[in-house]
Design an enzyme around this catalytic site. Structure first.
Site, PDB file in Angstrom:
ATOM      1  N   TYR A 112      28.798  87.064  47.493  1.00  0.00           N
ATOM      2  CA  TYR A 112      29.195  88.417  47.868  1.00  0.00           C
ATOM      3  C   TYR A 112      28.161  89.044  48.795  1.00  0.00           C
ATOM      4  O   TYR A 112      27.038  88.555  48.903  1.00  0.00           O
ATOM      5  CB  TYR A 112      29.379  89.309  46.625  1.00  0.00           C
ATOM      6  N   ARG A 162      43.533  89.565  96.086  1.00  0.00           N
ATOM      7  CA  ARG A 162      43.116  90.338  94.913  1.00  0.00           C
ATOM      8  C   ARG A 162      42.075  89.581  94.090  1.00  0.00           C
ATOM      9  O   ARG A 162      42.210  88.394  93.844  1.00  0.00           O
ATOM     10  CB  ARG A 162      44.315  90.612  94.014  1.00  0.00           C
ATOM     11  N   SER A 192      19.862  87.502  44.635  1.00  0.00           N
ATOM     12  CA  SER A 192      20.372  88.441  45.629  1.00  0.00           C
ATOM     13  C   SER A 192      19.344  88.518  46.756  1.00  0.00           C
ATOM     14  O   SER A 192      18.191  88.890  46.524  1.00  0.00           O
ATOM     15  CB  SER A 192      20.594  89.817  45.001  1.00  0.00           C
ATOM     16  N   GLY A 214      39.156  97.944  88.206  1.00  0.00           N
ATOM     17  CA  GLY A 214      38.684  98.764  89.315  1.00  0.00           C
ATOM     18  C   GLY A 214      37.293  98.430  89.831  1.00  0.00           C
ATOM     19  O   GLY A 214      36.819  99.041  90.776  1.00  0.00           O
ATOM     20  N   CYS A 233      21.893  91.881  49.501  1.00  0.00           N
ATOM     21  CA  CYS A 233      21.930  93.328  49.302  1.00  0.00           C
ATOM     22  C   CYS A 233      21.127  94.073  50.353  1.00  0.00           C
ATOM     23  O   CYS A 233      20.877  95.247  50.239  1.00  0.00           O
ATOM     24  CB  CYS A 233      21.462  93.689  47.896  1.00  0.00           C
ATOM     25  N   MET A 286      36.208  95.561  91.140  1.00  0.00           N
ATOM     26  CA  MET A 286      36.144  94.682  92.304  1.00  0.00           C
ATOM     27  C   MET A 286      37.253  94.997  93.290  1.00  0.00           C
ATOM     28  O   MET A 286      37.959  95.961  93.140  1.00  0.00           O
ATOM     29  CB  MET A 286      36.142  93.245  91.836  1.00  0.00           C
ATOM     30  N   ARG A 346      48.304  92.549  81.447  1.00  0.00           N
ATOM     31  CA  ARG A 346      47.134  92.164  80.647  1.00  0.00           C
ATOM     32  C   ARG A 346      47.182  92.927  79.328  1.00  0.00           C
ATOM     33  O   ARG A 346      47.889  93.938  79.213  1.00  0.00           O
ATOM     34  CB  ARG A 346      45.831  92.479  81.385  1.00  0.00           C
ATOM     35  N   HIS A 382      12.843 107.426  55.513  1.00  0.00           N
ATOM     36  CA  HIS A 382      13.585 108.007  54.409  1.00  0.00           C
ATOM     37  C   HIS A 382      14.871 108.663  54.894  1.00  0.00           C
ATOM     38  O   HIS A 382      15.957 108.449  54.362  1.00  0.00           O
ATOM     39  CB  HIS A 382      12.703 109.027  53.690  1.00  0.00           C
ATOM     40  N   LYS A 419      43.916  87.746  85.727  1.00  0.00           N
ATOM     41  CA  LYS A 419      45.044  88.211  86.536  1.00  0.00           C
ATOM     42  C   LYS A 419      45.862  87.019  87.032  1.00  0.00           C
ATOM     43  O   LYS A 419      47.092  87.001  86.910  1.00  0.00           O
ATOM     44  CB  LYS A 419      44.506  89.027  87.714  1.00  0.00           C
TER      45      LYS A 419
HETATM   46  P1  ADP Z   1      42.659  96.058  90.299  1.00  0.00           P
HETATM   47  O1  ADP Z   1      42.072  94.893  89.591  1.00  0.00           O
HETATM   48  O2  ADP Z   1      41.661  97.029  90.818  1.00  0.00           O
HETATM   49  O3  ADP Z   1      43.779  96.698  89.537  1.00  0.00           O
HETATM   50  P2  ADP Z   1      44.668  94.689  91.831  1.00  0.00           P
HETATM   51  O4  ADP Z   1      44.370  93.338  92.356  1.00  0.00           O
HETATM   52  O5  ADP Z   1      45.500  94.757  90.616  1.00  0.00           O
HETATM   53  O6  ADP Z   1      43.307  95.468  91.641  1.00  0.00           O
HETATM   54  O7  ADP Z   1      45.359  95.462  93.006  1.00  0.00           O
HETATM   55  C1  ADP Z   1      45.480  96.867  93.029  1.00  0.00           C
HETATM   56  C2  ADP Z   1      46.861  97.287  93.419  1.00  0.00           C
HETATM   57  O8  ADP Z   1      47.319  96.654  94.575  1.00  0.00           O
HETATM   58  C3  ADP Z   1      47.917  96.931  92.393  1.00  0.00           C
HETATM   59  O9  ADP Z   1      47.957  97.880  91.408  1.00  0.00           O
HETATM   60  C4  ADP Z   1      49.180  96.945  93.201  1.00  0.00           C
HETATM   61  O10 ADP Z   1      49.729  98.230  93.243  1.00  0.00           O
HETATM   62  C5  ADP Z   1      48.732  96.535  94.554  1.00  0.00           C
HETATM   63  N1  ADP Z   1      49.122  95.149  94.796  1.00  0.00           N
HETATM   64  C6  ADP Z   1      48.534  94.037  94.348  1.00  0.00           C
HETATM   65  N2  ADP Z   1      49.201  92.933  94.715  1.00  0.00           N
HETATM   66  C7  ADP Z   1      50.250  93.355  95.441  1.00  0.00           C
HETATM   67  C8  ADP Z   1      51.336  92.709  96.106  1.00  0.00           C
HETATM   68  N3  ADP Z   1      51.478  91.385  96.105  1.00  0.00           N
HETATM   69  N4  ADP Z   1      52.232  93.471  96.729  1.00  0.00           N
HETATM   70  C9  ADP Z   1      52.093  94.800  96.719  1.00  0.00           C
HETATM   71  N5  ADP Z   1      51.128  95.471  96.133  1.00  0.00           N
HETATM   72  C10 ADP Z   1      50.197  94.783  95.494  1.00  0.00           C
HETATM   73 MG    MG Z   2      45.341  95.801  88.836  1.00  0.00          MG
HETATM   74 MG    MG Z   3      40.838  98.115  92.668  1.00  0.00          MG
END
Ligand code: ADP
Ligand code: MG
Ligand code: MG
Length: 891
Positions: A861, A96, A773, A105, A841, A107, A340, A456, A27
């Protein structure tokens, strides 16, 4: 920077780029890259994965200087944004997580950090929108309480739901400023109740807590489970991205959304996504309000939409792959929050790769690296609908991939009869024998209670591309009553079950399937692989039908045609037994005379299907007792006849057969009188087989105007003298047949290398061989000293799950041991004959990881079951790219 360490723990966003994902996480690296390219990304900095690792290593203690680094980075950010954390013009932050490999999702994220009783007022005044400010505040408490302080999230959700009920509104957006103020007060109260203290109001303390919580979220149980399922190492750690907040919850000119640059399930080249007006963060995926299709954003916020579409286009062109993107629009202005490489279905992966090549974005070679062999595999079999959501009844070995739905039948005759009527049946047996083949052929799939991956049923099913679950030990079969029982559930003949041969799961009900998808995309991609690969790809096939299928799937010849399957067919067994039981050479020759035309007919079928291509025929391999009844069965028969005092002649015959069964019984047949050892004792057998092969080759040429390249292969050679002797027998028979016919034909004679001794003395063996082979199934058994059928249900599966060994060596070659034997055998063989053709083979010939090794070793091969041929073609091309050291792009 901290003084006492050389490690850099903190990077401003402007210092990074997409190549730095190991340090910045996926990220962080992609945010920096977008910023570098001039896309609108809120400013910020990233705490590196190394900082997380160092913290984990010292049991939660931050490394020296890290906090000072963070404080300095905040100051720089304050300067750049003209805002201050907790100040007059407040800076609000998003904190984040971001691992090297994306774990969607898994973490944690904390938004709106920096909020307090003072900040909320300022923000409300500044934006002329107090409602937005209070909405942000309540969101902050919710996330901070949950992620940093460990308050159960439902504690807040319950209060929110209660308030909405009290006000009689459905959506969060329907709550007023006053409602939200009340909610904040309630949230603070319940936090105090849960924690026995207030949440911190100092934004720097909040920041420290948030970063630390993200570090810790690396080690949550769900993150661990996800990593294990996806082969992601546990010691990588996560980076922490700290960036300025932008707000999608500032009323009707603001929005937040997620989108893909192409359709991730079909691959279609149209933007695919969803958004919500006046929302923040996870609202879109959380299902609180139903999000709207992205196209509707054009009506609501046309300028931001146009800019978004252009950005999606540019990002995809830059990364040269389909992107999965998060964005937010704050009061009409677009911000990019993440990009990503998007996850996609197998069918979409192929379509996208092919389209990107046609669009001139990728070269064929680059596109090949965007696809996994397992994706091709998925598309070659009808598959269980991934959305089925049902619980399996039990589990066996995933013996042959694909899915089968049908009515239970308990014997092969019923299976054959009903299958031939076009009914969908699944054949269930304790274990299958060659006599069941007619039922297996027409069944949708095969389930056995006993037997391993080489049983078999498994071998036959794989060869036919038919789904099979083998050795499902929890099932109890009563063939007389025709019932299948698992625990307290009983199934009768005619009840519908479903097998998933790719996982081994068995379901006691019908589950929807999606059909195989060998379409134009598939053919085009495997076609590119053909242009690149250096390994030849042949198929293992024993019948004309299989050979035709193999050719259709792109096989360049037959690498292994097993002749014993022909001996086992029911109509031939009597003649074969006659041969085995013959007391004299003459009797044996007479029996073999009967078998010869049958063998010839089989070979003609295969040679016709493969005309113009090489075919390697392996002479008889298994021990003779396999063609006789079992010792127990025959003893019981004799006993029964003795007791009932029945027909004297029948009893005599039964006794004679029992005598032979006893005579041929071996303690360890796998290492017994099989392969060329049998042919050394009974030279009439290879002689007859050679004559049948040559006659078939000549007959096919006569009829079709073209025949195959005949390659005769001697199995289980350990001593060069064995091959020398067998070669002489074969050559004599060839010469006699050709002379009798007055014809010429090219015939080569080679050997299977499947014993460690053969690898070691390969230089001597090569003197008598035109080709080698590697029979890697037996070479794995003999090289490691494992009896596969005994081990796979037992210690071997424990070894794999306990990680004593990285993988089942029968599925993926044991590089260091058996792989080394292959290397030694190849090198020594070629030291005698530099041009020696060397193939594989065993089943490893269809396994992508093993194919990579065979390419590295310079083999000629690989040969695999017909249905694996496209995968082998693809994997052989990937091996070329991997050997060049071109890294696969980010996942
Ligand atoms: P995940 O890895 O679970 O997708 P993210 O780190 O992408 O978690 O954050 C989840 C959500 O938080 C993002 O989809 C976004 O909508 C919101 N978000 C993240 N960074 C910002 C930011 N700088 N300003 C506003 N919203 C944010
Ligand atoms: Mg995200
Ligand atoms: Mg999340």
């Amino acid at each position: 920077m901290s003084g006492d360490t050389a490690v850099k723990y903190l990077y401003d966003m402007s210092e990074g780029d997409a190549t730095m994902r190991t340090v910045l996480g996926g990220k962080g690296a992609n945010l920096a890259e977008m910023k570098r390219l001039g896309f609108p990304v809120p400013d910020g900095f990233t705490v590196s994965t190394a900082a997380c690792v160092a913290t984990m290593e010292s049991h939660g203690e931050w490394p020296d200087g890290l906090w000072e680094d963070v404080e300095a980075a905040v100051e720089r950010l304050e300067e750049r944004t003209g805002r201050t954390l907790g100040g007059e013009r407040p800076l609000l932050l998003a904190v984040r997580s971001g691992a090297v490999f994306s774990m969607p999702g898994m973490m944690d994220t904390i938004l709106n950090l920096g909020m307090s009783d003072e900040t909320v007022e300022i923000l409300g005044a500044e934006s002329h929108d107090p409602r937005f400010a209070w909405d942000s505040y309540r969101r902050f408490i919710q996330m901070y309480g949950d992620v940093v302080e460990g308050v159960q999230p439902h504690v807040y959700e319950d209060e929110l739901t209660a308030l909405k009920a009290k006000r009689g509104v459905e959506n969060d957006t329907d709550l007023t400023t006053e409602d939200l103020k009340e909610l904040v007060a309630t949230f603070k109260e319940v936090s105090r109740r849960e924690l026995g203290r207030d949440l911190p109001t100092d934004p720097r303390e909040q920041l420290r807590g948030a970063v630390d919580a993200v570090f810790k979220s690396w080690d949550t149980p769900r993150a661990r489970v996800y990593r294990k399922a996806n082969d992601i190492p546990d010691d990588l750690g996560t980076a922490v991205n700290v960036m300025q907040m932008v707000f999608g919850n500032r009323g009707d000119t603001s929005a937040t959304g997620v989108c893909f640059t192409r359709n991730p399930s079909t691959g279609e080249n149209t933007i695919y996504g969803e958004f919500l007006i006046n929302a923040q963060g996870e609202d879109v995926v959380a299902g609180i309000r139903t999000p709207r299709p992205l196209a509707e954003l054009e009506e609501v916020l046309p300028e931001a939409y146009a800019q978004l579409v252009q950005t999606l286009h540019d990002l995809e062109a830059h990364y040269k792959d389909m992107q999965d993107i998060e964005f937010t629009v704050e009061d009409g202005t677009l911000y990019m929050l993440q990009t990503r490489t998007g996850k996609r279905t197998a069918a979409a992966a192929l379509k996208i790769a092919r389209d990107l090549v046609e669009e001139g974005v990728l070269t064929q070679e680059e596109a090949l690296q965007r696809i996994e062999a397992s994706q091709l595999d998925q598309l070659l079999h009808p598959a269980i609908d991934p959305e089925h959501g049902k619980t399996p009844l039990t589990k066996g070995l995933p013996a042959s991939p694909g899915a089968a739905v049908g009515e239970l039948v308990f014997d092969a005759d019923t299976a054959a009869e009903r299958g031939n009527n076009g009914e969908a049946v699944v054949l269930v047996r304790y274990e299958t024998t060659p006599d069941d083949i007619h039922g297996v052929i027409v069944a949708q799939g095969v389930l056995t209670a006993h037997g391993g991956m080489t049983s078999h049923a498994a071998v036959v099913a794989r060869g036919m591309g038919k789904p099979c679950v083998a050795g499902a030990q929890a099932i109890r079969l009563n063939t007389a009553e025709k019932t299948l029982t698992v625990g307290d559930k009983v199934f009768n003949e005619g009840d519908v079950i479903t097998l998933d041969g790719s996982t081994g799961d068995v379901y006691g009900e019908a589950i929807d399937l999606v059909p195989p998808q060998v379409n134009e995309d598939f053919s085009a991609i495997v076609g590119w692989a053909d242009e690149l690969r250096e390994l030849g790809v042949r198929a293992n096939a024993d019948t004309g039908e299989d050979a035709a299928k193999a050719r259709e799937l792109g096989a360049e010849g037959i690498g292994l045609c097993r002749t014993e399957h022909m001996f086992m067919a029911t109509d031939r067994l009597p003649a074969v037994r006659e041969m085995i039981l013959a007391e004299s050479v003459e009797d044996r020759a007479a029996a073999l005379e009967k078998i010869l035309p049958m063998q010839q007919a089989d070979f003609e079928g295969i040679f016709t299907a493969m005309k113009g291509l090489p075919v390697t025929v392996r002479l008889l391999d298994p021990p003779l007792h396999e063609f006789l009844p079992s010792l127990v069965d025959q003893s019981l028969l004799v006993q029964r006849l003795e007791l009932t005092g029945g027909d004297a002649e029948e009893l005599d015959e039964a006794r004679a057969l029992l005598g032979s069964v006893k005579r041929l019984h071996e303690q360890n047949p796998m290492l017994g009188t099989r392969g060329c050892r049998l042919a050394m004792l009974y030279p009439e057998i290879p002689e007859m087989q050679t004559r049948a092969i040559i006659r078939a080759a000549l007959a096919v040429r006569e009829r079709e105007g073209e025949t195959v390249g005949v390659e005769i292969m001697i199995p289980l050679v350990a001593y060069s003298a064995e091959l020398e002797a067998q070669r002489a027998i074969v050559e004599r028979a060839v010469a006699e047949e050709l002379q009798a016919a007055g014809q010429e034909i090219d015939v080569t004679v080679g050997t299977m290398i499947e014993l460690p001794r053969a690898c070691v003395v390969a230089d001597q063996i090569a003197e008598h061989a035109d080709f080698f082979s590697f029979g890697t199934n037996d070479l794995t058994q003999t090289g490691i000293g494992i009896s596969r059928d005994d081990a796979e249900g037992g210690f071997l599966s424990a070894y794999v799950s306990d990680e004593v060994i990285p993988a089942n060596p029968f599925e993926s070659i044991d590089r260091e041991g058996v792989g080394r034997l292959v290397q030694i055998g190849t090198e020594r063989g070629r030291s005698t004959k530099p041009e020696l053709k060397v193939g594989v083979c065993g089943e490893h010939g269809g396994d992508p990881a093993s194919i990579q090794l065979f390419h590295e070793l310079g083999l000629s091969y690989v040969s695999c079951s017909p249905f694996r041929v496209p995968i082998a073609r693809f994997a052989a091309a990937r091996a070329v790219l991997d050997a060049r050291g071109e890294a696969t792009p980010d996942a």
